[in-house]
Design an enzyme around this catalytic site. Structure first.
Site, mmCIF file in Angstrom:
data_model
loop_
_atom_site.group_PDB
_atom_site.id
_atom_site.type_symbol
_atom_site.label_atom_id
_atom_site.label_comp_id
_atom_site.label_asym_id
_atom_site.label_seq_id
_atom_site.Cartn_x
_atom_site.Cartn_y
_atom_site.Cartn_z
ATOM 1 N N SER A 153 1.003 -7.531 5.256
ATOM 2 C CA SER A 153 2.264 -7.466 4.514
ATOM 3 C C SER A 153 2.755 -8.884 4.322
ATOM 4 O O SER A 153 2.476 -9.768 5.152
ATOM 5 C CB SER A 153 3.307 -6.662 5.298
ATOM 6 O OG SER A 153 4.598 -6.833 4.741
ATOM 7 N N TYR B 157 6.775 -5.355 14.052
ATOM 8 C CA TYR B 157 5.982 -5.137 12.833
ATOM 9 C C TYR B 157 5.480 -6.469 12.285
ATOM 10 O O TYR B 157 4.304 -6.600 11.923
ATOM 11 C CB TYR B 157 6.858 -4.434 11.800
ATOM 12 C CG TYR B 157 6.196 -4.183 10.464
ATOM 13 C CD1 TYR B 157 5.345 -3.099 10.282
ATOM 14 C CD2 TYR B 157 6.453 -5.007 9.378
ATOM 15 C CE1 TYR B 157 4.757 -2.849 9.047
ATOM 16 C CE2 TYR B 157 5.880 -4.763 8.137
ATOM 17 C CZ TYR B 157 5.029 -3.689 7.979
ATOM 18 O OH TYR B 157 4.450 -3.452 6.749
#
Length: 254
Positions: A144, A157
């Site tokens: 990401s 995350y």
């Protein structure tokens, strides 16, 4: 005579896409199927994957399901032992814990790192021996832009996604002489089912304005990058993070 577009074909290859029952995983799986691959859709429940399998098969594509929980290594090992050879692995599964870092308990942090990062390493160990034996393989770890462009409230995350990009580079260094490439695929703001509420929120509007394209990406826009990295056309692309974010990470916001 083989033409250059043939270099993007995946005929005769089997591709496993984790987390492919919906969202970006589903879009990538569809793209690989259209490029000629037999696709293995992954999720926790084979029953929930059944409609997707039926959709692909009705369109004339080869598809099967493989079900296991990423946190259950024995279930993973058992499922992978039955899966057969995998030529392309796209590891797309990822959980998110949207809390300030001080509110994330050590156990919760460790669990997310396990599911989002450590499980990727475990899964790779199941597919790489066969790739080495055949002298061909593609490892694609979905990260990401949050792995490089941090935001508040997602510490575990962000740490996991940054680790996945590093793991892709490490695998590239170790496996590059065995006919295997290892790369990361880094999406930006994608309007998936999971992000539907976020995209419609004030934060989503700010992200839309932050992007030079002035919009969120449609989920299907990830497929081309996945097909490229999986294909023979990307045979000399190794240890790279391919960013698909409409230019967000290339620009400075005043």
């Amino acid at each position: 005579m083989s033409t250059f577009p043939d270099q993007f074909r995946l005929n005769g290859r089997t591709a496993l896409v984790t987390g492919s029952g919906r969202g970006l995983g589903w879009e990538m799986a569809q793209g690989l199927a259209q490029a000629g691959a037999r696709v293995l859709l992954h999720g926790r429940s084979a029953e929930r994957l059944a409609p997707r399998i039926a959709e692909l098969r009705s369109a004339g594509f080869a598809a099967d399901a493989i079900a296991f929980d990423m946190a259950d290594r024995k279930s993973m090992a058992d499922a992978m032992a039955k899966a057969g050879p995998v030529d392309v692995l796209i590891h797309n599964v990822g959980e998110r814990d949207r809390r300030p870092f001080a509110e994330i308990e050590p156990e919760a942090f460790a669990r997310l790192i396990d599911v989002d990062l450590s499980a990727a390493h475990a899964l790779v160990t199941h597919v790489v021996p066969g790739m080495i034996e055949r002298g061909w393989g593609r490892l694609i770890l979905v990260t990401s832009i949050a792995g490089d462009l941090a935001v508040p409230g997602s510490a575990s995350y962000i740490a996991a996604k940054g680790g996945l990009a590093a793991l892709a580079r490490a695998l590239a260094a170790e496996l590059g002489d065995k006919g295997i490439t290892s790369n990361a695929l880094s999406p930006g703001f994608f309007a998936t089912e999971t992000n539907e509420k976020l995209a419609a929120s004030p934060q989503g509007q700010r992200q839309r304005e932050r992007c030079p394209a002035k919009r969120w990406a449609e989920p299907k826009e990830i497929a081309g990058a996945a097909i490229f990295l999986a294909s023979p056309a990307a045979s000399y692309v190794n240890g790279h993070t391919l960013i698909v974010d409409g230019g967000v990470s290339a620009t400075y916001l005043a």
